[in-house]
Enzyme design. Structure first.
Site, mmCIF file in Angstrom:
data_model
loop_
_atom_site.group_PDB
_atom_site.id
_atom_site.type_symbol
_atom_site.label_atom_id
_atom_site.label_comp_id
_atom_site.label_asym_id
_atom_site.label_seq_id
_atom_site.Cartn_x
_atom_site.Cartn_y
_atom_site.Cartn_z
ATOM 1 N N ASP A 198 -35.262 -1.809 57.583
ATOM 2 C CA ASP A 198 -35.299 -0.691 57.074
ATOM 3 C C ASP A 198 -36.294 0.096 57.631
ATOM 4 O OD1 ASP A 198 -36.124 1.749 55.252
ATOM 5 O OD2 ASP A 198 -36.097 0.395 53.432
ATOM 6 N N LYS A 227 -36.621 9.871 55.780
ATOM 7 C CA LYS A 227 -37.981 10.812 56.068
ATOM 8 C C LYS A 227 -37.657 11.586 57.288
ATOM 9 C CE LYS A 227 -40.199 8.018 52.659
ATOM 10 N NZ LYS A 227 -40.246 6.627 52.188
ATOM 11 N N TYR A 264 -40.560 -1.922 50.271
ATOM 12 C CA TYR A 264 -39.739 -1.044 49.533
ATOM 13 C C TYR A 264 -38.520 -0.600 50.188
ATOM 14 C CZ TYR A 264 -38.953 3.183 46.504
ATOM 15 O OH TYR A 264 -38.650 4.009 45.635
HETATM 16 C C1 PLP Z 1 -39.421 6.006 51.371
HETATM 17 C C2 PLP Z 1 -38.509 4.753 51.432
HETATM 18 C C3 PLP Z 1 -37.461 4.501 51.183
HETATM 19 C C4 PLP Z 1 -36.603 5.188 49.951
HETATM 20 O O1 PLP Z 1 -36.478 6.529 50.535
HETATM 21 P P1 PLP Z 1 -36.160 7.577 49.592
HETATM 22 O O2 PLP Z 1 -35.811 8.970 50.285
HETATM 23 O O3 PLP Z 1 -37.565 7.971 48.911
HETATM 24 O O4 PLP Z 1 -35.095 7.438 48.679
HETATM 25 C C5 PLP Z 1 -36.790 3.190 51.558
HETATM 26 N N1 PLP Z 1 -37.370 2.686 52.205
HETATM 27 C C6 PLP Z 1 -38.607 2.686 52.718
HETATM 28 C C7 PLP Z 1 -38.981 1.823 53.878
HETATM 29 C C8 PLP Z 1 -39.252 3.877 52.268
HETATM 30 O O5 PLP Z 1 -40.570 4.136 52.893
#
Ligand code: PLP
Length: 439
Positions: A236, A264, A148
């Protein structure tokens, strides 16, 4: 446990929410769509606990899906945010906090030289991809099934997490054109690349299809494959950054990407994201370069104060202690659930703990290695039973089988052993319910 004088029940709040908010939630992963029932409405949190509108207190393993590392309402965060708010909430001019947070990130992550702050992980990933395309003057991107990277059009394909939970292939409303240059390939297999590829974006530890660790050599293989064709590698680290350790998955794997995405933890529970990289690549960004990217609230003073407070509060020893607690917790949890009569595997990477459960008849579960194998374990219908049985025992897990657990700095051994005790009972109950269900 229910408080008789509570002004409104969880059900009342959710009914009101559904009138004015689609599905009653501002992010689909929060809905109980895949486990059934009514979400609890949180009114406060403290350390490892959250308290709902009825006064029920739960041990919280959601921790805002990884945005919270120190536990809820930690005094260093609360004080930093309060002090920052008193000085003004946003200015539209440079502030010291964004300099300090960017420095803190560069100091900790090897190879990371410059940082651009944004307001979410979605923005971070979307902007990193634009930068990679701009810097390479190429269009194609490669992502992995079940990883994601936020909900931007070009990255939602094969997205894991909420998309997987709802059983969607992606999203309606995304044009074919928007994903025409996105290639989705299986995790843990180094894909064949060619010189049309601008970048490969990967979760270096996949934590949105429950937990799937990188196979030995996978990240090294991606690095070499990218170098061979001049493509950029993007890690990411929105979940793994400053959670696996001060240097994230980069430090853990020893593989340095060209660009990073963060989010996060670096916001300390406030809305922040960041993308970062080598100086020569980041120089392509406006105002110095031709790749445009902007944000009214980017580098927000409250968010940078919260993020800095968290990063300054934890050191390598804290991370090591947390990883040790999490490893023991994963083992104990697996043993407790198995002895109660469910098939289970609870993979762990540092502080990240995954959980797959199934009916006893499915035999020992093999930890998954990609989205298809994760999906096979997550879709057997057992998780919802276990989830509710845990909730009734005062433990809040994520309401979907594709999320990881986030034990954090506030989850001490005592708290985690209560989770394990609850899991033994909950698994026994879930096993019985499953047997009744399958007849
Ligand atoms: C949560 C998440 C995102 C998106 O972040 P948001 O602040 O929810 O837009 C992108 N990449 C990873 C790996 C994530 O876990």
């Amino acid at each position: 446990m229910a408080d008789a004088v509570a002004p409104a029940s969880n059900a009342d709040w959710f009914a009101r929410a559904r009138r004015v908010i689609p599905g009653g939630v501002d992010s689909p992963v929060r809905s109980f769509a895949s486990v059934g029932g009514t979400p609890y409405t949180v009114v406060s949190g403290e350390g490892p606990y959250v308290v709902d509108a009825e006064g029920n207190r739960y041990i919280d393993l959601v921790q805002s899906y990884g945005a919270v590392l120190l536990g809820h309402a930690h005094p260093v965060v609360t004080e930093a945010v309060t002090a920052a708010a008193a000085r003004g909430t946003t200015f539209g001019a440079p502030t010291p906090g964004e300099v300090l947070l960017a420095e803190a990130i560069c100091e900790r992550v090897p190879g990371c030289e410059q940082v651009r702050l944004v307001s979410s992980g979605t923005e971070a990933a979307m902007s990193a991809v634009r930068l990679a395309r701009g810097a390479t003057r190429r269009d194609r991107i490669v992502k992995f099934d079940g990883c994601y990277h936020g909900h931007s059009d070009g990255l939602l394909a094969g997205g894991g997490s909420g998309v997987a939970m709802l059983g969607l292939p992606g999203s309606v409303g995304v044009s074919a054109g928007a994903v025409a240059d996105t290639e989705v390939v299986p995790y843990n297999v180094v894909p064949a690349l060619d010189e049309r590829v601008a970048c490969v974006i990967v979760e270096p530890v996949a934590a949105n299809m429950n937990l799937v660790p990188p196979a030995p050599g996978f990240l090294e293989g991606l690095r070499a494959a990218c170098d061979a064709v001049g493509a950029l590698l993007i890690f990411d680290e929105v979940i793994t950054g400053f959670r696996l350790g001060p240097d994230g998955a980069t430090g853990r794997s020893g593989v340095a990407p060209d660009l990073w995405c963060f989010g996060k933890v670096i916001g300390g529970g406030l809305p922040v994201g960041a993308f970062a990289g080598r100086r020569d690549l980041m120089a392509e960004l406006a105002p110095g370069g031709p790749v445009y990217q902007a944000g009214t609230l980017s580098g927000n003073p409250l968010a940078t104060a919260a993020g800095l407070a968290v990063l300054d509060h934890v050191g390598p020893a804290d991370y090591e202690a947390l990883a040790a607690r999490a490893a023991a917790f994963a083992e104990d949890l697996e043993a407790a659930v198995a002895s109660a009569g469910l098939a289970v595997t609870a993979p762990a990477v540092g502080p990240l703990v995954g959980l797959f459960v199934g009916p006893a008849s499915s035999g020992p579960l093999v930890p998954p290695w990609d989205y298809d194998s994760a999906h096979a374990l997550a879709s057997n219908g057992t998780y919802g039973h276990f989830f509710h049985a845990m909730l009734r025992r005062g433990v809040a897990l994520a309401p979907g089988p594709y999320e990881v657990m986030f034990p954090g700095m506030a989850h001490d051994d005592g708290v985690l052993s209560r989770v394990v005790d609850a899991a033994a009972d909950a698994a026994a109950e879930a096993a019985t319910e499953r047997e009744v269900e399958v007849g």
